[in-house]
Design an enzyme around this catalytic site. Structure first.
Site, PDB file in Angstrom:
ATOM      1  NE  ARG A  18     -14.914 -65.244  71.338  1.00  0.00           N
ATOM      2  CZ  ARG A  18     -15.600 -66.184  72.005  1.00  0.00           C
ATOM      3  NH1 ARG A  18     -15.988 -67.271  71.393  1.00  0.00           N
ATOM      4  NH2 ARG A  18     -15.861 -66.017  73.269  1.00  0.00           N
ATOM      5  CG  HIS A  43     -18.716 -45.945  57.240  1.00  0.00           C
ATOM      6  ND1 HIS A  43     -19.264 -44.780  57.722  1.00  0.00           N
ATOM      7  CD2 HIS A  43     -17.457 -45.638  56.911  1.00  0.00           C
ATOM      8  CE1 HIS A  43     -18.367 -43.815  57.686  1.00  0.00           C
ATOM      9  NE2 HIS A  43     -17.251 -44.318  57.209  1.00  0.00           N
ATOM     10  NE  ARG A  45     -15.813 -46.052  60.683  1.00  0.00           N
ATOM     11  CZ  ARG A  45     -16.101 -44.760  60.625  1.00  0.00           C
ATOM     12  NH1 ARG A  45     -15.176 -43.897  60.276  1.00  0.00           N
ATOM     13  NH2 ARG A  45     -17.308 -44.318  60.919  1.00  0.00           N
ATOM     14  CG  HIS A  50     -16.850 -50.881  61.800  1.00  0.00           C
ATOM     15  ND1 HIS A  50     -16.902 -51.038  63.143  1.00  0.00           N
ATOM     16  CD2 HIS A  50     -16.604 -49.561  61.608  1.00  0.00           C
ATOM     17  CE1 HIS A  50     -16.688 -49.888  63.749  1.00  0.00           C
ATOM     18  NE2 HIS A  50     -16.489 -48.970  62.836  1.00  0.00           N
ATOM     19  CD  GLU A  70     -22.740 -44.549  56.085  1.00  0.00           C
ATOM     20  OE1 GLU A  70     -23.927 -44.436  56.379  1.00  0.00           O
ATOM     21  OE2 GLU A  70     -21.831 -44.695  56.934  1.00  0.00           O
ATOM     22  CB  THR A 100     -19.238 -43.244  64.835  1.00  0.00           C
ATOM     23  OG1 THR A 100     -20.330 -43.257  63.913  1.00  0.00           O
ATOM     24  CG2 THR A 100     -19.496 -42.229  65.929  1.00  0.00           C
ATOM     25  CG  HIS A 190     -24.547 -40.315  63.394  1.00  0.00           C
ATOM     26  ND1 HIS A 190     -24.299 -40.513  64.715  1.00  0.00           N
ATOM     27  CD2 HIS A 190     -23.442 -40.722  62.734  1.00  0.00           C
ATOM     28  CE1 HIS A 190     -23.077 -41.008  64.854  1.00  0.00           C
ATOM     29  NE2 HIS A 190     -22.534 -41.150  63.671  1.00  0.00           N
TER      30      HIS A 190
HETATM   31  N1  PXP Z   1     -24.810 -42.088  58.363  1.00  0.00           N
HETATM   32  C1  PXP Z   1     -23.470 -42.014  58.400  1.00  0.00           C
HETATM   33  C2  PXP Z   1     -22.774 -41.138  57.408  1.00  0.00           C
HETATM   34  C3  PXP Z   1     -22.732 -42.758  59.330  1.00  0.00           C
HETATM   35  O1  PXP Z   1     -21.395 -42.687  59.338  1.00  0.00           O
HETATM   36  C4  PXP Z   1     -23.422 -43.592  60.232  1.00  0.00           C
HETATM   37  C5  PXP Z   1     -22.650 -44.418  61.216  1.00  0.00           C
HETATM   38  O2  PXP Z   1     -21.739 -45.234  60.551  1.00  0.00           O
HETATM   39  C6  PXP Z   1     -24.818 -43.643  60.154  1.00  0.00           C
HETATM   40  C7  PXP Z   1     -25.491 -42.871  59.217  1.00  0.00           C
HETATM   41  C8  PXP Z   1     -25.632 -44.512  61.042  1.00  0.00           C
HETATM   42  O3  PXP Z   1     -25.544 -44.039  62.364  1.00  0.00           O
HETATM   43  P1  PXP Z   1     -26.021 -44.948  63.555  1.00  0.00           P
HETATM   44  O4  PXP Z   1     -25.103 -46.131  63.610  1.00  0.00           O
HETATM   45  O5  PXP Z   1     -25.878 -44.050  64.747  1.00  0.00           O
HETATM   46  O6  PXP Z   1     -27.440 -45.328  63.281  1.00  0.00           O
END
Ligand code: PXP
Length: 237
Positions: A18, A43, A45, A50, A70, A100, A190
């Protein structure tokens, strides 16, 4: 103890939809820590779809637990990380346009590159972790990069868990044992969820941290953020 680091990218995605400041990402950072999570993960990017680079700078002073950034170590990402000085930097090999993270590092092919980046991060007293598949060859080679930790890429575990959890966990147990014997710390992440997290935790020795975003933030729609953080923490007991 296995720490829960909450990945807040999805909260930023909702805010960005938004263009305003709802939901308030910085409030979420403080609340998630107050609710008991032991870490915050972002993370950022390159397209800033995000968490934005500026968010990362704004979050740092609010951290009372551990901050984990990350990303693929581009020059811009490294400049940001060295400025913010988080507790941990997790290196992922995903291309800038990936939806992702979708693969672990090839530690043999990228040994030189990783070693250089890791040395720079460690010079700045930032703990390092590299995202890696549950693959013995890749783990065997990981200490050559001088990383402190590895983060096991758990997508295949999550996918196979619904079919056969015993066989889904097997490569992760072997990988974790090898990593520990090589002196590497072990993180994981993940697609971990309320469904599969406790079984992973119970079976993986020396698991230091899980970072969880998508499922946790989705569960918060039903249970609320505070209850959801509590539910995830309960899986790690
Ligand atoms: N670890 C890493 C390196 C990732 O890139 C991500 C997703 O951004 C995650 C963990 C977390 O994964 P999820 O969003 O599926 O919990």
């Amino acid at each position: 103890m296995t720490k829960l680091s909450v990945n807040i990218n999805k909260i930023a995605t909702l805010r960005n939809a938004r263009g305003g400041n709802l939901p308030d990402l910085l409030k979420a950072v403080s609340d998630i820590q107050r609710f008991g999570a032991q870490g915050i993960t972002v993370h950022p990017r390159p397209d800033e779809r995000h968490v934005r680079y500026q968010d990362t700078l704004d979050i740092k002073p609010l951290i009372t637990t551990e901050f984990n950034i990350e990303g693929y170590p581009t020059k811009e990402w490294m400049d940001l990380v060295l400025k913010v000085k988080p507790d941990q930097a997790t290196l992922v090999p995903d291309p800038p346009d990936a939806i992702t993270s979708n693969a672990g590092w090839d530690t043999v092919k990228h040994e030189g590159f990783l070693k250089e980046i890791i040395s720079e991060l460690k010079k700045n007293k930032i703990r390092t972790s590299i995202f890696i598949d549950a693959n013995l060859k890749q783990i065997e080679h990981a200490p050559k990069t001088r990383t402190d930790r590895i983060e096991l890429y758990t997508e295949s575990y999550a996918k196979d868990f619904t079919k056969n959890k015993e066989s889904a966990i097997k490569p992760f147990i072997t990988s974790a044992k090898l990593a520990h014997s090589l002196g590497l710390g072990i993180n994981a992440g993940h697609d971990l969820s309320l469904e599969n997290l406790n079984y992973f935790y119970k079976n993986i020795p020396n698991l230091l941290e899980v970072s969880i975003g998508h499922a946790l933030i989705s569960d918060a729609l039903y249970y609320g953020l505070e209850n959801t953080v509590q539910l995830y923490l309960r899986q790690l007991k």
